[in-house]
Design an enzyme around this catalytic site. Structure first.
Site: not given
Ligand code: GDP
Length: 317
Positions: A108-110, A137, A180, A141
């Site tokens: 994963s890119s994280c 996580y 996500h 990875k």
């Molecule tokens: P990340 O890429 O590991 O940070 O994982 P996410 O895909 O869960 O979140 C990406 C970004 O989208 C973060 O800044 C979240 O706060 C934002 N975000 C906005 N609305 C949502 C939502 O409804 N669900 C999630 N998971 N993230 C959200």
């Protein structure tokens, strides 16, 4: 990889595993091996080793993982590190013992540092502290990548790792708590449209930047990399399609056909400010993403509407 070679897809019901399975079937591979979680628990070392000893797969796609969005990663920290470490240890060691010719580990890119230089190149791994919300996580990875590297160097295995950017598509997890951002917003906007709500709630400030790749492009890249037998390193897989969370939310409203307002809940975390992968190592080998974000969103939304009943489950790929 010959069409009759025995290929094990670990995690074939998840977002990535199911896309790899579809791609292999479409390409005419006929000796495909997969097990549901109920039939084979990859966290169970004994069961995993017995399965490998019996089946001796020649190729392995390791797409089984405990995955989730920012909230799940941040709150179920113990589960995310333990499940992933256990699955990786068992599968990678079992593949080594039975002489699997080639294994592809999905990362994963994280794994890259929170304040990594952008776009992120493979050599930036372990050059700085990680993003806190998904550190457990990411550590799991990174351990998987290092396990493959160490086995290649000590035992002469041919195990490679691929680091995808944020993925989306059919069979994603659409559960609002654990998903996500992309599937979460698709669901929120769809439901707001149906119930004629005045607005939808987006977590955080809307300013973080994320790059998105459709999972069918990811599967194509995985088939491409596993067949480059001399390619043992870790490689990024990205699309270069980067948007802010705000732009993503607006695009989703357009695709779904929703005209309400977007409200930002800044009590929720933003996570890492930006994670754009440098995928030039892969593109130099001759691969590139084909599906645009808009096209991918339209296709995924259609799939979601047709399969809503499937999407209520919390996903463990
Ligand atoms: P990340 O890429 O590991 O940070 O994982 P996410 O895909 O869960 O979140 C990406 C970004 O989208 C973060 O800044 C979240 O706060 C934002 N975000 C906005 N609305 C949502 C939502 O409804 N669900 C999630 N998971 N993230 C959200």
């Amino acid at each position: 990889m010959k069409k009759t070679d025995k290929i094990f897809i670990a995690g074939h019901r998840g977002l990535v595993g199911s896309a790899i399975l579809r791609a292999l079937q479409q390409a005419g591979y006929s000796n495909l091996l997969y097990r549901t979680h109920a039939d084979l628990d990859l966290m169970n070392a004994e069961a995993t080793h017995a399965f490998f000893a019996k089946e001796k797969p020649q190729y392995v796609f390791l797409a089984a993982a405990k995955v989730g969005g920012i909230h799940a990663n941040n709150t179920r920290r113990g589960e995310f590190i333990y499940h992933n470490l256990a699955i990786q240890l068992n599968v990678i060691e079992a593949a080594r013992r039975v002489g699997t010719e080639r294994l592809l580990f999905l990362g994963s890119s994280c794994i890259y540092p929170r304040h990594c230089l952008q776009p992120m190149r493979e050599e930036y791994l372990l050059t700085g502290p990680l993003e806190q919300t998904n550190e457990p996580y990411a550590i799991a990875k990174i351990a998987g990548i290092k396990l493959c590297e160490a086995y290649n160097s000590q035992y002469g295995t041919n195990f490679a790792s691929v680091m995808p950017t944020n993925l989306y598509g059919p069979y994603d997890n659409f559960d609002l708590e654990s998903s996500h951002v992309l599937p979460a917003l698709l669901r929120k906007v769809h439901e707001a449209k149906l119930t004629q709500s005045k607005n939808i709630m987006v977590w955080g400030s809307g300013t973080p930047l994320r790059e998105f790749l459709h999972v069918d492009d990811m599967a194509a890249a995985c088939l491409f990399v596993i067949q480059k037998a001399d390619f043992k390193d870790m490689v990024n897989i990205g699309s270069g399609q980067e948007v802010t969370i705000r732009q993503l939310a607006e695009l989703i409203c357009e695709v779904v056909g929703y005209q309400g307002d977007i409200v930002y809940d800044t009590s929720k975390p933003d996570g890492t400010p930006r994670k754009l992968l440098d995928a030039s190592r892969l593109t130099q080998l001759g691969w590139k993403a084909r599906i645009s974000l808009k096209e991918g969103l339209q296709q995924t939304y259609q799939w979601f509407v047709q399969n809503e009943s499937l999407t209520a489950e919390t996903s463990v790929a």
